[in-house]
Design a protein around this motif. Structure first.
Motif, PDB file in Angstrom:
ATOM      1  N   GLY A  13      -3.240  10.128   1.635  1.00 13.67           N
ATOM      2  CA  GLY A  13      -3.930   9.152   2.513  1.00 13.67           C
ATOM      3  C   GLY A  13      -5.254   9.652   2.884  1.00 13.67           C
ATOM      4  O   GLY A  13      -5.670  10.776   2.495  1.00 13.67           O
ATOM      5  N   THR A  28       0.916   4.036  -2.711  1.00  9.51           N
ATOM      6  CA  THR A  28       0.761   5.463  -2.493  1.00  9.51           C
ATOM      7  C   THR A  28       1.994   6.402  -3.162  1.00  9.51           C
ATOM      8  O   THR A  28       1.671   7.483  -3.456  1.00  9.51           O
ATOM      9  CB  THR A  28       0.893   5.624  -0.858  1.00  9.51           C
ATOM     10  OG1 THR A  28      -0.188   5.092  -0.355  1.00  9.51           O
ATOM     11  CG2 THR A  28       0.857   7.083  -0.601  1.00  9.51           C
ATOM     12  N   ARG A  47      -3.206   3.781   6.653  1.00  8.56           N
ATOM     13  CA  ARG A  47      -3.748   4.763   5.412  1.00  8.56           C
ATOM     14  C   ARG A  47      -4.126   6.082   5.702  1.00  8.56           C
ATOM     15  O   ARG A  47      -4.637   6.611   4.979  1.00  8.56           O
ATOM     16  CB  ARG A  47      -4.613   3.841   4.381  1.00  8.56           C
ATOM     17  CG  ARG A  47      -4.026   2.715   3.948  1.00  8.56           C
ATOM     18  CD  ARG A  47      -2.610   2.740   3.027  1.00  8.56           C
ATOM     19  NE  ARG A  47      -2.821   3.747   2.195  1.00  8.56           N
ATOM     20  CZ  ARG A  47      -1.536   4.553   2.164  1.00  8.56           C
ATOM     21  NH1 ARG A  47      -0.569   4.447   3.032  1.00  8.56           N
ATOM     22  NH2 ARG A  47      -1.835   5.658   1.481  1.00  8.56           N
ATOM     23  N   LEU A 104       0.817  -1.081  -0.061  1.00 11.00           N
ATOM     24  CA  LEU A 104       0.058  -0.071   0.036  1.00 11.00           C
ATOM     25  C   LEU A 104       0.808   1.209   0.159  1.00 11.00           C
ATOM     26  O   LEU A 104       0.344   2.199  -0.833  1.00 11.00           O
ATOM     27  CB  LEU A 104      -1.000  -0.117   1.355  1.00 11.00           C
ATOM     28  CG  LEU A 104      -2.056  -0.911   1.352  1.00 11.00           C
ATOM     29  CD1 LEU A 104      -2.831  -0.732   2.518  1.00 11.00           C
ATOM     30  CD2 LEU A 104      -3.025  -0.749   0.068  1.00 11.00           C
ATOM     31  N   HIS A 105       1.856   1.246   0.843  1.00  6.48           N
ATOM     32  CA  HIS A 105       2.824   2.432   0.858  1.00  6.48           C
ATOM     33  C   HIS A 105       3.591   2.516  -0.468  1.00  6.48           C
ATOM     34  O   HIS A 105       3.664   3.862  -0.965  1.00  6.48           O
ATOM     35  CB  HIS A 105       3.965   2.306   1.972  1.00  6.48           C
ATOM     36  CG  HIS A 105       3.379   2.466   3.347  1.00  6.48           C
ATOM     37  ND1 HIS A 105       2.930   3.866   3.842  1.00  6.48           N
ATOM     38  CD2 HIS A 105       3.065   1.663   4.390  1.00  6.48           C
ATOM     39  CE1 HIS A 105       2.352   3.815   5.077  1.00  6.48           C
ATOM     40  NE2 HIS A 105       2.558   2.389   5.244  1.00  6.48           N
TER      41      HIS A 105
END
Length: 74
Positions: A33, A26, A72, A22-23
C-alpha cells in the motif's frame, strides 16, 4: 469496464468494483500500500486535489476519489 462486465449499474457499483479490483491486484502481485512509501491519511486531500481523472469512464465525486485513494493507503 475492464473488470466489470455488467452494464447499466450505478456509479457506486462501479466504484466499489474498482476498489475490489485494486485489492485483488494488490494481493495477486503482492503490492504494498501507499503507506509503505510514506503516504499518510493526511496526504489524501493533496493527492486528490492534483489528480486528473478526465478520461475515467465513471464520473467520480471528490468523496469517491478520496475513498479509492484511502483504500490504497493501507
Amino acid at each position: 469496464m475492464l473488470f466489470l462486465d455488467e452494464k447499466g449499474r450505478t456509479d457506486n457499483y462501479y466504484i466499489d468494483g474498482f476498489i475490489h479490483y485494486l485489492h485483488k491486484l494488490t494481493n495477486d502481485f503482492h503490492l504494498q500500500g501507499f503507506k509503505k512509501y510514506g503516504f499518510e491519511e493526511k496526504d489524501i486531500e493533496l493527492i486528490c486535489s492534483v489528480t486528473d481523472i478526465k478520461n475515467n469512464p465513471v464520473n467520480l465525486t471528490a468523496g469517491d476519489l478520496k475513498e479509492i485513494v484511502r483504500s490504497r493507503v493501507i
